[in-house]
Design a protein around this motif. Structure first.
Motif, PDB file in Angstrom:
ATOM      1  N   LYS A  46      41.211  38.098  36.616  1.00 55.17           N
ATOM      2  CA  LYS A  46      41.282  38.056  38.077  1.00 55.17           C
ATOM      3  C   LYS A  46      42.727  37.997  38.551  1.00 55.17           C
ATOM      4  O   LYS A  46      43.535  37.244  38.013  1.00 55.17           O
ATOM      5  CB  LYS A  46      40.572  36.809  38.589  1.00 55.17           C
ATOM      6  CG  LYS A  46      39.074  36.817  38.393  1.00 55.17           C
ATOM      7  CD  LYS A  46      38.478  35.512  38.916  1.00 55.17           C
ATOM      8  CE  LYS A  46      36.986  35.444  38.654  1.00 55.17           C
ATOM      9  NZ  LYS A  46      36.555  34.086  38.346  1.00 55.17           N
TER      10      LYS A  46
ATOM     11  N   TRP B 242      48.209  36.731  38.634  1.00 51.36           N
ATOM     12  CA  TRP B 242      47.064  36.697  37.726  1.00 51.36           C
ATOM     13  C   TRP B 242      46.549  35.265  37.639  1.00 51.36           C
ATOM     14  O   TRP B 242      47.327  34.329  37.453  1.00 51.36           O
ATOM     15  CB  TRP B 242      47.452  37.192  36.326  1.00 51.36           C
ATOM     16  CG  TRP B 242      47.683  38.669  36.296  1.00 51.36           C
ATOM     17  CD1 TRP B 242      48.895  39.301  36.330  1.00 51.36           C
ATOM     18  CD2 TRP B 242      46.681  39.684  36.277  1.00 51.36           C
ATOM     19  NE1 TRP B 242      48.712  40.669  36.317  1.00 51.36           N
ATOM     20  CE2 TRP B 242      47.356  40.925  36.294  1.00 51.36           C
ATOM     21  CE3 TRP B 242      45.290  39.680  36.250  1.00 51.36           C
ATOM     22  CZ2 TRP B 242      46.668  42.153  36.277  1.00 51.36           C
ATOM     23  CZ3 TRP B 242      44.607  40.893  36.236  1.00 51.36           C
ATOM     24  CH2 TRP B 242      45.298  42.119  36.257  1.00 51.36           C
ATOM     25  N   VAL B 243      45.240  35.097  37.786  1.00 49.25           N
ATOM     26  CA  VAL B 243      44.643  33.772  37.665  1.00 49.25           C
ATOM     27  C   VAL B 243      44.742  33.347  36.198  1.00 49.25           C
ATOM     28  O   VAL B 243      44.444  34.129  35.295  1.00 49.25           O
ATOM     29  CB  VAL B 243      43.155  33.801  38.099  1.00 49.25           C
ATOM     30  CG1 VAL B 243      42.483  32.449  37.840  1.00 49.25           C
ATOM     31  CG2 VAL B 243      43.055  34.185  39.569  1.00 49.25           C
ATOM     32  N   GLU B 244      45.190  32.106  35.970  1.00 51.16           N
ATOM     33  CA  GLU B 244      45.316  31.633  34.595  1.00 51.16           C
ATOM     34  C   GLU B 244      44.046  30.939  34.128  1.00 51.16           C
ATOM     35  O   GLU B 244      43.388  30.250  34.900  1.00 51.16           O
ATOM     36  CB  GLU B 244      46.492  30.656  34.478  1.00 51.16           C
ATOM     37  CG  GLU B 244      47.833  31.371  34.553  1.00 51.16           C
ATOM     38  CD  GLU B 244      48.972  30.430  34.245  1.00 51.16           C
ATOM     39  OE1 GLU B 244      48.855  29.648  33.284  1.00 51.16           O
ATOM     40  OE2 GLU B 244      49.975  30.476  34.978  1.00 51.16           O
ATOM     41  N   GLY B 245      43.735  31.107  32.868  1.00 50.34           N
ATOM     42  CA  GLY B 245      42.595  30.379  32.292  1.00 50.34           C
ATOM     43  C   GLY B 245      42.891  28.891  32.378  1.00 50.34           C
ATOM     44  O   GLY B 245      44.034  28.478  32.225  1.00 50.34           O
TER      45      GLY B 245
END
Lengths: 82, 145, 145, 82
Positions: C120, C130-133
């Protein structure tokens, strides 16, 4: 005067959904003793208190709950919602 | 917050319209009348305690809101005669993240199962039987402290 | 069993028509695009790995079916550009009892979060991120052994 | 010949989504070493392996996974589905 309500198999065993009683009982347990002394069908319905729940004025309580100021006491088996 | 106790069926799409707007996570649980293991269930009759039912459920919802940050909660529970396959009830929760939405929905289900004043009776050709509360349901309640 | 990976939106009522017939318990989880804490999210772009996505999700569903007795499972996940409020994905599970339906839905969500090949990206006026885990997502996976 | 795929910021840092390479690498780790030796942008993209995941023929594996018979190796950051 206090309203006593019965639900599910309590209602079926007592034979009515609701009744008004004149009582001087201080607690739910006292009220149950009075009812049991009245008639055999009450003794049968209240034979195993572990299988019975009670609400005083629509709030679940224990058998030692006071009922001096209560307007409504309800007896029923464990609930099976959901 | 919405609690509905009703005899009639409900349309999940309709009752969930606008539910959880702005939330990241929406969880729903729907309970349906299941036939008996060997079949033969004609209908299920659900009795309730009208004066107590909505206040009892509202108290459960309030407790769930104290424990988790929920943007929306909905509980619908039917009473009366239902046939196999019919919807009995629904719980819906909305929260920012999935953990809160799942936990609150499970909490509400555990409480509804054994603390909301409903009683189920199963009717077959052979007669009628009151559904007994399960020990497992009491165990489930225990996990919420 | 049904796994769908698609760019377009889906209608929950439509995809759940007939889902869980005969089951006692149906659980759904819906993930929605949430705005940033301070607002300002223009859109979320979801990239995926087409050759891997459906097989990876199908393997998760198969594992869920090994662990719990499920009569129905549905996973829908979108990709592409979505605006705040839009549905991203849905998981639905059906079982005889609520415990299995809830556990399987949470299991699938935990695996989808950090083992399904989606990425995402959040787009604001200021740029793209960017969305980080999350570590919490890895912790969540740990509970399934 | 093996297909190498890049997703998310790996794709952006490498500058392409897919390429074919001729390699004799035995493992994913060997392949990464070859790529890093090729160009600076690979060295940058593969600088922190803790932030990278790899799939061989669409299955998540570790960096020590063999690739002798693989047709497709994909590199990407931790997944953020759901």
């Amino acid at each position: 005067m206090i309203d006593i309500l019965y639900f599910a198999w309590m209602r079926e065993r007592i034979g009515l959904p609701k009744e008004q009683v004149e009582t001087g009982a201080a607690t739910v347990a006292d009220l149950i003793d009075e009812l049991i002394a009245r008639e055999e069908r009450y003794a049968v319905a209240f034979a195993d208190l572990r299988a019975i729940r009670v609400a005083v004025d629509q709030v679940l309580v224990g058998f030692d709950a006071p009922i001096a100021k209560a307007r409504e006491v309800a007896f029923f088996p464990p609930m099976t919602g959901g | 917050m919405s609690v509905r106790v009703q005899a009639g069926d409900f349309d999940p799409a309709e009752v969930l319209a606008g539910f959880g707007t702005g939330a990241g996570a929406v969880v729903t649980f729907t309970g349906q009348v299941r036939d008996l293991d060997g079949g033969g269930l004609l209908r299920m009759e659900i009795e309730h305690y009208p004066a107590m039912t909505e206040p009892a459920i509202a108290a459960m919802v309030a407790e769930a809101r104290r424990r988790w940050s929920l943007s929306d909660v909905l509980v619908i529970h039917r009473f009366g005669a239902l046939v196999p396959g019919e919807r009995i009830m629904m719980v819906a929760t909305a929260a920012r993240h999935r953990a809160g939405a799942f936990a609150a929905a499970e909490f509400l289900m555990d409480y509804l199962k054994s603390r909301a004043p409903f009683w189920k009776k199963e009717i077959t050709e052979a007669g009628a039987t009151w559904v007994e509360g399960k020990d497992a349901d009491e165990v489930a309640l225990g996990r919420w402290g």
